[in-house]
Design a protein around this motif. Structure first.
Motif, PDB file in Angstrom:
ATOM      1  N   ARG A  14      -3.692  12.625  18.891  1.00 47.41           N
ATOM      2  CA  ARG A  14      -4.007  11.677  19.880  1.00 47.41           C
ATOM      3  C   ARG A  14      -2.957  10.762  20.224  1.00 47.41           C
ATOM      4  NH1 ARG A  14      -9.654  10.280  19.965  1.00 47.41           N
ATOM      5  NH2 ARG A  14     -10.883  12.149  20.245  1.00 47.41           N
ATOM      6  N   ALA A  15      -2.624  10.504  21.519  1.00 49.88           N
ATOM      7  CA  ALA A  15      -1.731   9.661  21.790  1.00 49.88           C
ATOM      8  C   ALA A  15      -2.230   8.249  21.692  1.00 49.88           C
ATOM      9  CB  ALA A  15      -1.430   9.671  23.431  1.00 49.88           C
ATOM     10  N   VAL A  16      -1.520   7.421  20.805  1.00 46.72           N
ATOM     11  CA  VAL A  16      -1.819   5.918  20.404  1.00 46.72           C
ATOM     12  C   VAL A  16      -0.597   5.105  20.514  1.00 46.72           C
ATOM     13  CG1 VAL A  16      -3.750   7.000  18.972  1.00 46.72           C
ATOM     14  CG2 VAL A  16      -1.678   6.215  17.870  1.00 46.72           C
ATOM     15  N   VAL A  18      -5.770   3.159  24.327  1.00 44.64           N
ATOM     16  CA  VAL A  18      -6.769   2.263  23.736  1.00 44.64           C
ATOM     17  C   VAL A  18      -7.922   3.068  23.503  1.00 44.64           C
ATOM     18  CG1 VAL A  18      -8.245   0.318  24.273  1.00 44.64           C
ATOM     19  CG2 VAL A  18      -5.834   0.230  24.789  1.00 44.64           C
ATOM     20  N   ARG A  19      -8.258   4.022  24.231  1.00 43.68           N
ATOM     21  CA  ARG A  19      -9.313   4.627  24.055  1.00 43.68           C
ATOM     22  C   ARG A  19      -9.442   5.702  22.920  1.00 43.68           C
ATOM     23  NH1 ARG A  19      -8.976   4.502  29.864  1.00 43.68           N
ATOM     24  NH2 ARG A  19      -8.467   6.581  30.175  1.00 43.68           N
ATOM     25  N   ASN A  20      -8.191   5.976  22.530  1.00 39.42           N
ATOM     26  CA  ASN A  20      -8.023   7.019  21.467  1.00 39.42           C
ATOM     27  C   ASN A  20      -8.338   6.523  20.433  1.00 39.42           C
ATOM     28  OD1 ASN A  20      -7.886   9.281  22.787  1.00 39.42           O
ATOM     29  ND2 ASN A  20      -5.561   9.068  23.096  1.00 39.42           N
ATOM     30  N   LEU A  21      -8.298   5.155  20.167  1.00 42.36           N
ATOM     31  CA  LEU A  21      -8.197   4.161  19.111  1.00 42.36           C
ATOM     32  C   LEU A  21      -9.752   3.129  18.901  1.00 42.36           C
ATOM     33  CD1 LEU A  21      -4.838   3.117  17.815  1.00 42.36           C
ATOM     34  CD2 LEU A  21      -6.285   4.920  16.777  1.00 42.36           C
ATOM     35  N   ASP A  78     -10.854  -1.706   6.494  1.00 39.82           N
ATOM     36  CA  ASP A  78     -10.806  -0.606   7.311  1.00 39.82           C
ATOM     37  C   ASP A  78     -11.982   0.223   7.139  1.00 39.82           C
ATOM     38  OD1 ASP A  78     -10.427   1.533   8.975  1.00 39.82           O
ATOM     39  OD2 ASP A  78      -8.243   1.641   8.280  1.00 39.82           O
ATOM     40  N   ILE A 136      -5.638  -6.298  16.252  1.00 43.40           N
ATOM     41  CA  ILE A 136      -4.255  -6.252  15.541  1.00 43.40           C
ATOM     42  C   ILE A 136      -3.468  -7.029  16.672  1.00 43.40           C
ATOM     43  CG2 ILE A 136      -2.280  -4.719  15.335  1.00 43.40           C
ATOM     44  CD1 ILE A 136      -4.536  -2.984  13.941  1.00 43.40           C
ATOM     45  N   PRO A 137      -3.703  -6.996  17.869  1.00 43.02           N
ATOM     46  CA  PRO A 137      -2.768  -7.902  18.786  1.00 43.02           C
ATOM     47  C   PRO A 137      -2.898  -9.441  18.516  1.00 43.02           C
ATOM     48  CG  PRO A 137      -3.673  -6.107  20.077  1.00 43.02           C
ATOM     49  CD  PRO A 137      -4.306  -5.907  18.799  1.00 43.02           C
ATOM     50  N   SER A 154       0.055  -1.078  17.708  1.00 48.31           N
ATOM     51  CA  SER A 154      -1.253  -1.648  17.524  1.00 48.31           C
ATOM     52  C   SER A 154      -1.950  -0.973  16.524  1.00 48.31           C
ATOM     53  CB  SER A 154      -2.208  -1.589  19.003  1.00 48.31           C
ATOM     54  OG  SER A 154      -1.385  -2.086  19.974  1.00 48.31           O
ATOM     55  N   GLN A 178      -3.179   2.170   8.326  1.00 51.91           N
ATOM     56  CA  GLN A 178      -4.138   3.142   9.011  1.00 51.91           C
ATOM     57  C   GLN A 178      -3.789   4.501   9.179  1.00 51.91           C
ATOM     58  OE1 GLN A 178      -4.508   0.098  12.292  1.00 51.91           O
ATOM     59  NE2 GLN A 178      -6.608   0.576  12.232  1.00 51.91           N
ATOM     60  N   TYR A 181      -4.971  -5.262   2.852  1.00 51.82           N
ATOM     61  CA  TYR A 181      -5.455  -4.213   3.475  1.00 51.82           C
ATOM     62  C   TYR A 181      -6.265  -3.249   2.337  1.00 51.82           C
ATOM     63  CZ  TYR A 181      -6.181   0.322   5.862  1.00 51.82           C
ATOM     64  OH  TYR A 181      -6.514   1.631   6.453  1.00 51.82           O
ATOM     65  N   MET A 213      -7.945  -2.707  18.142  1.00 51.56           N
ATOM     66  CA  MET A 213      -7.448  -2.865  19.687  1.00 51.56           C
ATOM     67  C   MET A 213      -7.391  -4.190  20.120  1.00 51.56           C
ATOM     68  SD  MET A 213      -6.076   0.106  20.506  1.00 51.56           S
ATOM     69  CE  MET A 213      -5.473   0.073  18.932  1.00 51.56           C
ATOM     70  N   ASP A 216       4.593  -6.878  22.846  1.00 52.00           N
ATOM     71  CA  ASP A 216       3.766  -7.285  21.787  1.00 52.00           C
ATOM     72  C   ASP A 216       2.428  -7.443  22.225  1.00 52.00           C
ATOM     73  OD1 ASP A 216       4.421  -9.355  23.313  1.00 52.00           O
ATOM     74  OD2 ASP A 216       5.030 -10.880  21.745  1.00 52.00           O
ATOM     75  N   THR A 217       1.956  -7.061  23.149  1.00 52.91           N
ATOM     76  CA  THR A 217       0.232  -7.114  23.444  1.00 52.91           C
ATOM     77  C   THR A 217      -0.300  -5.868  23.711  1.00 52.91           C
ATOM     78  OG1 THR A 217       1.139  -7.788  25.746  1.00 52.91           O
ATOM     79  CG2 THR A 217       0.645  -9.537  24.365  1.00 52.91           C
ATOM     80  N   SER A 218       0.265  -4.854  23.336  1.00 54.82           N
ATOM     81  CA  SER A 218      -0.311  -3.409  23.530  1.00 54.82           C
ATOM     82  C   SER A 218      -0.454  -3.021  25.289  1.00 54.82           C
ATOM     83  CB  SER A 218      -1.721  -3.394  23.043  1.00 54.82           C
ATOM     84  OG  SER A 218      -1.700  -4.037  21.754  1.00 54.82           O
ATOM     85  N   ASP A 224       1.288  -4.301   3.631  1.00 52.07           N
ATOM     86  CA  ASP A 224      -0.022  -3.976   4.357  1.00 52.07           C
ATOM     87  C   ASP A 224       0.199  -4.408   5.613  1.00 52.07           C
ATOM     88  OD1 ASP A 224      -0.901  -3.468   1.773  1.00 52.07           O
ATOM     89  OD2 ASP A 224      -2.493  -4.797   1.686  1.00 52.07           O
ATOM     90  N   GLU A 282      -9.244   0.021   2.514  1.00 55.07           N
ATOM     91  CA  GLU A 282      -9.821   1.138   3.241  1.00 55.07           C
ATOM     92  C   GLU A 282     -11.112   1.329   2.538  1.00 55.07           C
ATOM     93  OE1 GLU A 282      -7.703   4.664   3.336  1.00 55.07           O
ATOM     94  OE2 GLU A 282      -9.101   5.804   4.606  1.00 55.07           O
ATOM     95  N   THR A 310       0.772  -1.132  -0.134  1.00 55.91           N
ATOM     96  CA  THR A 310       0.225   0.185   0.102  1.00 55.91           C
ATOM     97  C   THR A 310       0.766   1.363   0.016  1.00 55.91           C
ATOM     98  OG1 THR A 310      -1.683  -1.131   1.306  1.00 55.91           O
ATOM     99  CG2 THR A 310      -1.644   1.204   1.273  1.00 55.91           C
ATOM    100  N   LEU A 326     -11.961  -3.922  10.329  1.00 58.62           N
ATOM    101  CA  LEU A 326     -10.934  -3.315  11.212  1.00 58.62           C
ATOM    102  C   LEU A 326     -11.695  -1.872  11.676  1.00 58.62           C
ATOM    103  CD1 LEU A 326      -8.152  -3.239  12.597  1.00 58.62           C
ATOM    104  CD2 LEU A 326      -7.470  -2.177  10.398  1.00 58.62           C
ATOM    105  N   ALA A 327     -11.663  -1.684  12.823  1.00 62.72           N
ATOM    106  CA  ALA A 327     -12.049  -0.365  13.186  1.00 62.72           C
ATOM    107  C   ALA A 327     -11.021   0.380  14.301  1.00 62.72           C
ATOM    108  CB  ALA A 327     -13.359  -0.378  13.910  1.00 62.72           C
ATOM    109  N   GLY A 328     -11.152  -0.084  15.343  1.00 66.36           N
ATOM    110  CA  GLY A 328      -9.812   0.380  16.301  1.00 66.36           C
ATOM    111  C   GLY A 328      -8.567  -0.430  16.143  1.00 66.36           C
TER     112      GLY A 328
END
Lengths: 163, 771, 263
Positions: free
Chosen positions: A55-57, C103-106, C50, C35-36, A61, A66, C6, C32, A41-43, A19, C8, A2, C28-30
């Protein structure tokens, strides 16, 4: 593959990526921005925290795909014109870091926290740090650094009542 | 010199290294890359104990981008089979340690989940991962033993032919007969069986290693995290049979270590094999999941302890039966740190005339265990301090009072313990009284009543501890100092910070000795182009060892400078004085600065020193409140009074104490590595299952210093990187048990999770109902 | 992560068509959870469609006694929305307790509800409030929607578009987080509605469930003490390293009482 276009720390990049590439790998391996770290590796650990569109992300993950079109800020984009960002300044003043590995993610998370809540209570700080692990500091000085960062950000830099 | 903040380039900082680390400019192991590098991925055993029947790598080998797949046969052929051990002393009845072989890739048999079975080397990390998934391994399962006591029992599954009974080493210390006699005349004996649980050190940086081979020189360059380059090089050489001078270890920033990063892991040796064979650098970056499986674990000691007291509450004897779970193989440091450190501090802070301990190290189908912050010292302190508190409760004496009655008195130092250690100095009564005051010990009864009114259980716990800091693997520490023409001073040391802040502490030491600003001094740690003799950072030894050598080197630099300056100033060296960066001829106005002197002639000094153990000590008092409805414990107060000798940088010492105390709190309240007893599968393999301490666990630590300076080091310092951890396990557990004691609960093993505490409360209540 | 393709999605319709045409496709949305899971090679979907950016899935609207929230609305936006805080403050509070700030941000409402993790927070609110799950095909009552561990009434290719929450008279959520993961070890949402009291429990069992005894007791007396005499049966509850089922059963009651006290 992509093709994505992103702005990182104010610089535009266009890259063709697999991707399955994660945003953190784009930053570290493609763009050479190794200040963003990978601690799990588990966020859970938050070492890879960056800002995507303000925003903090956790960049471990999120797929690089995206982030297409997004504005990204990493730890390397925090200091401006040779001056530390107030939160970086606060971490150095308060001995809020030891090995420094969690620190970039911690600083980015705190920047997000203070953006939403410029004057957090202790309780709110603890809640706001839930996404970040540190093994060295015991968090006590990190909480102090968040408060000091809040002071510096609202221009109360002279209130240096650290002790 | 007692600084809290330094000023660097107009910025106030606690440490010189911070400017680099807060801007993302640190350089950690996974940040290194080399042109043409390949990537490794390890296929790991999903069985705890099995014979490898076959490995079918056919389709993996054909996967596009795969260069080569290595297995145990390759490791054995290359001779990468036996890790180093530092266990060279003899055990019970002259026993020599039986160190089992551990090929860098498992050969014929796997003995724990996570053991590397094959290594795929490919053009990218993702290709290597994809290909590893294509390898088929046929196993023939063998019986599994997880519990170390079960592993010692007759008929237990055996891990290694070379280690009969799964017992690689047995050791005893003290006097069994004298101790038996002391117990025979005791008025009271307190007994506890204690688990110092297995935990995962989890530095935040996952393991990573990049190996390059130079065919012309026949030499390897290994970019990896270290606690000191020398120890890593020595181990890699021992493991692979490659000469030490053919291995160059490169490390800069290290993202935490806690003992876990002192080891040369099998993966690094497998990468050396691949880099040589393929002629290209090979990089490997571990995931956290791999880390949980394969980075050495800590503690895992199971101890039956007995304390004998006379009618007046004086201690007569201490007897321990200590079982140390070593996992499936012996690590270089594990057995030593779990035996030598506890036996060195076997008497704790008390006069106990008769001591006896028996140690059995045991092999189980689990990941190997090695040193972890404190390395046996938190373990022995926990055992003794739990016994003392339990004894106090049993004989109805205030736990502070029982300590007072039994402390080694200040006038008894230097104190030779019954197991032969010589504690240098301490003021234990002074520590205790200061801590009691700071914690408002007297006001506790009232606070407890207030908590009761609010429906909560309140408890207070003391621990008073002493520990031996590491004397080091190498007999001396060497430091070099170089002055540049602009007056900037560079210090070289082997001792390598993993967060302790050597760049600041050592700079302060040198700056003080030279009388120049701290910002003018830069430290280079483990510089590969400047090899030096000396020890790694571990066992709380760096300021005592390398720090003292910094001081000596600076003094030497001044003396050498005087000789050089004398030529320049046209006087005899004896007529040259030095102060604040300038050499002056006595009785004349002529002077030359450090920088100008260096500009004229190469100017450097190297000094070495041999520094033995110091004995930091401290008294910590914790106060907790338990919500009996949920079993949740809140730490409401934590007081730490420590004797670290002279303190060089207070902010750093406080930070080390914070980190240590909270690591202890993590173990007490949540951390625990758990394997399934039947299958040997790891049940706590991620941060979603393994409870790491988070912000808010310990809100505040009130600290005071109570120094008695050490003469071991010219600086008067004592090592203190592990003190917090050593004291906090027992202080916190004692507090929780104190809160629960009114319910008839006398002991709970860590971790004191909400579920465990609630369960104990329920069980106690139902006992009351039945009565 | 395994390789995947992927895409979109430009519209809900395109997303639906892609799902219909590819049995291995996943939304695929957030991301959270997804992906893990993919990073651990526990899932191998392709293509990954997405839908996070679809305008059709966003927005928070209040009207006609209902609060309607788009499926792609992020937890952070629910937690901080003035509209949500005013209409159903307990829902905003719940959203602010999910995961962690990043996590709440995504993470999204629709993602959480579609995944139906037995320890997720949102299902408790959806069930207790008697919300309606509005999909690309129909409207599903919460009662019918949740079907146990990771199971929902969603059919292949059906996409959650928004949720409609009836505004309760009062509501509260109390959560006991798992000490390591932060997921609910026991989470109880209580809603006092025009049709009576509803109590939904998440984290403790194999899926979100209602607690009829507590509803009956609170209907008589909306007070924590009303639950004193109740006992939660532990038999069907979850058990893991961190909490035996008896402890979870007990926590359900304690969290219910704490939620009731906060009403």
């Amino acid at each position: 593959m992509t093709t994505i276009e992103v702005t990182v720390n104010g610089v535009n990049y266009s890259r063709e990526v697999e991707d399955r590439m994660l945003l953190v790998n784009l930053l570290r391996d493609e763009l050479g921005l190794t200040g963003t770290h990978i601690g799990c590796d588990t966020s859970q650990c938050g070492c890879c925290t960056v800002h995507v569109d303000g925003r903090a992300v956790k960049s471990c993950s999120m797929l690089a795909a995206q982030a297409n079109g997004a504005e990204i800020v990493t730890i390397e984009g925090m200091a401006r014109n040779g001056a530390l960002h107030p939160i970086q300044q606060a971490f150095t003043e308060c001995h809020g870091l030891q090995c420094g590995f969690c620190t970039p993610g911690m600083i980015m998370a705190v920047a997000g926290l203070l953006k939403d809540n410029p004057d957090p209570s202790d309780e709110e700080i603890v809640h706001g740090l839930e996404g970040n692990l540190c093994r060295c500091t015991g968090y006590i000085n990190i909480v102090k650094a968040v408060k000091r960062g809040a002071e510096l950000l609202c221009g109360n830099g002279d209130k240096s009542s650290r002790r | 010199m007692d600084h809290h903040l330094l000023e660097v380039a107009g910025t106030h900082v606690s440490r010189l290294e911070d400017l680099r680390l807060v801007t993302g400019s640190g350089r950690y192991a996974s940040d290194w890359n080399l042109p043409g590098q390949l990537h490794a991925c390890f296929l790991r055993s999903d069985r705890a104990h099995a014979r490898i029947v076959s490995i079918n790598a056919g389709s993996a080998r054909k996967h596009p981008g795969v260069m080569r797949i290595f297995t145990g046969a390759d490791a054995v052929a290359a001779g990468h089979t036996r890790p180093m051990t530092i266990l060279t002393f003899k055990g019970k009845d002259g026993m020599q340690a039986r160190v089992p072989a551990r090929p860098a890739l498992a050969h014929e048999r796997v003995r724990c989940v996570g053991e590397p079975v094959a290594m795929v080397v490919a053009e990218t990390a993702l290709i290597a991962q994809d290909a590893a998934g294509l390898i088929e391994v046929e196993y023939e399962e063998l019986p599994v033993v997880i519990d170390p006591e079960e592993a010692l029992a007759a008929g237990a599954p055996q891990l290694h032919d070379s280690v009969p009974g799964n017992l690689p080493f047995e050791f005893e210390a003290g006097d069994a007969a004298a101790t038996a006699a002391a117990f025979a005349r005791a008025a009271h004996v307190t007994r506890l069986k204690l688990a110092v649980t297995r935990v995962a050190p989890n530095p935040m940086e996952p393991r990573a290693c990049l190996v390059a081979y130079d065919a012309r020189e026949g030499s390897y360059t290994v970019h990896v995290h270290v606690q000191g380059v020398n120890m890593m090089r020595k181990q890699l050489a021992a493991y692979t049979g490659v000469a030490e001078e053919k291995i160059r270890v490169v490390a800069r920033d290290v993202g935490g270590a806690f003992g876990q990063r002192s080891l040369a892991y099998p993966e690094y040796c497998a990468q050396m094999l691949a880099a040589k064979e393929l002629g290209r650098p090979v990089k490997w970056v571990a995931t956290r999941s791999e880390g949980f499986l394969t980075d050495s674990h800590g503690r895992a000691n199971f101890v039956s302890g007995e304390l004998a007291l006379d009618r007046d509450g004086k201690f007569l004897g201490l007897r321990l039966d200590w079982i140390a779970d070593m996992g499936a193989y012996l690590t270089p440091t594990g057995p030593v740190s779990h035996i030598r450190n506890p036996s060195t501090c076997l008497t704790g802070v008390y006069r106990i005339p008769a001591l006896y301990g028996r140690w059995r190290t045991v092999l189980t189908n689990t990941n190997p265990v090695a040193a972890y912050r404190g390395a046996g010292r938190p373990d022995i302190a926990y055992v003794i301090e739990r016994l003392v508190n339990q004894a106090a409760a049993e004989i109805g004496v205030d736990p502070a009072e029982l300590r007072r009655r039994n402390f080694i008195p200040p006038e008894a130092f230097p104190y030779k313990t019954p197991t032969g250690s010589i504690y240098e100095n301490a003021d234990l009564p002074g520590l205790l009284e200061k801590a009691l005051k700071l914690a408002d010990w007297k006001g506790f009864a009232q606070r407890r009543r207030q908590s009761e009114t609010a429906g909560r259980l309140r408890g207070i716990g003391i621990s008073t501890v002493i520990e031996n800091t590491g004397a080091g693997l190498f007999p001396k520490d060497e430091v070099a100092i170089e002055v540049a023409a602009d007056g900037a001073v560079t210090v070289y040391s082997v001792s390598h910070s993993q967060g302790q802040g050597h760049e600041t502490t050592f700079a302060m030491i040198v700056a003080e000795a030279l009388g120049i600003p701290t910002e003018r001094v830069r430290l280079r740690q483990g510089d590969e182009d400047r090899p030096l003799f000396g020890n790694h950072t571990g066992g709380s030894r760096s300021t005592v060892g390398a720090g003292s050598a910094c001081h000596l080197a600076a003094k030497k630099l001044i003396e050498q400078g005087k000789t050089l300056a004398a030529l320049d100033l046209g006087v005899e060296p004896s007529q040259v004085e030095y102060a604040n960066g300038t050499f002056r001829a006595r009785d004349s106005q002529r002077a030359i600065t450090l920088g100008d002197l260096a500009g004229a002639k190469a100017f450097s000094a190297t000094a070495e020193g041999s520094f033995s153990s110091t004995f930091p000590n401290g008294c910590h008092i914790a106060e907790v409140e338990i919500d009996p409805e949920t079993g949740v414990t809140e730490i409401v107060s934590y007081v730490a009074v420590d004797d670290c000798g002279r303190v060089i940088n207070h902010a750093i010492v406080e930070g080390q104490m914070h980190g240590g105390v909270v690591q202890g709190a993590g173990q007490v309240f949540g951390e625990h590595v758990v394997y399934d007893r039947n299958t040997g599968q790891l049940m706590t393999g991620s941060f979603a299952d393994y409870t790491m301490p988070r912000a808010g666990l310990v809100r505040e630590i009130r600290m005071e210093e109570h120094p008695t300076p050490s003469k071991v080091s010219p600086l008067g310092v004592k090592g203190m990187g592990e003190s917090g951890c050593t004291a906090s396990l027992a202080a916190l557990t004692n507090a929780v048990i104190d809160a629960l004691r009114p319910l008839g609960i006398h002991h709970l093993d860590m971790p004191l999770t909400p579920a465990r505490v609630w369960g104990a409360i329920q069980a106690a209540k139902s006992r009351f109902v039945r009565k | 992560m395994y390789s995947f393709h992927y895409i979109e999605a430009k519209s809900l319709k395109e997303a639906g068509d892609l799902l219909a045409a590819n049995p291995d496709a996943k939304l695929l949305a957030g991301g959270m959870t997804l992906i893990p899971t993919m990073k651990a090679r526990l899932a191998q979907p392709s293509p990954l469609v997405d839908i996070a950016g679809l305008g059709e899935l966003t927005g928070i609207e209040l009207g006609d006694g209902k609060l309607v929230i788009g499926a792609a609305t992020k937890h952070h936006d629910v937690a901080t929305s003035g509209v949500v805080k005013k209409a159903i403050p307990a829902l905003a509070r719940l959203a602010g307790l999910i995961g962690d700030p990043q996590v709440r941000n995504l993470g999204t409402l629709g993602g959480s509800v579609a995944n139906n993790d037995p320890a997720a927070d949102y299902p408790a609110a959806v069930l207790a409030l008697g919300a309606t799950v509005i999909t690309t095909r129909r409207e599903i009552a919460a009662e019918d929607y949740f079907q146990g561990m990771f199971a929902t009434a969603l059919e292949p290719g059906e996409i959650v578009v928004r949720l409609s929450f009836p505004i309760p008279r009062r509501a509260a959520y109390a959560k006991f987080p798992h000490p390591a993961s932060g997921y609910a070890m026991a989470g109880v949402f209580i809603a006092g509605t025009a049709n009576g009291v509803r109590v939904a429990v998440t984290g403790a069992g194999p899926g979100v469930f209602r607690w009829p005894d507590a509803e009956a007791a609170l209907a008589k007396n909306m007070n924590p003490a009303a639950l004193d005499a109740l006992v939660v049966a532990a038999d069907d509850l979850n058990e893991d390293l961190h909490a035996p089922r008896e402890y979870r059963a007990h926590l359900v009651k304690v969290m219910a009482q704490r939620a009731a006290a906060a009403l």
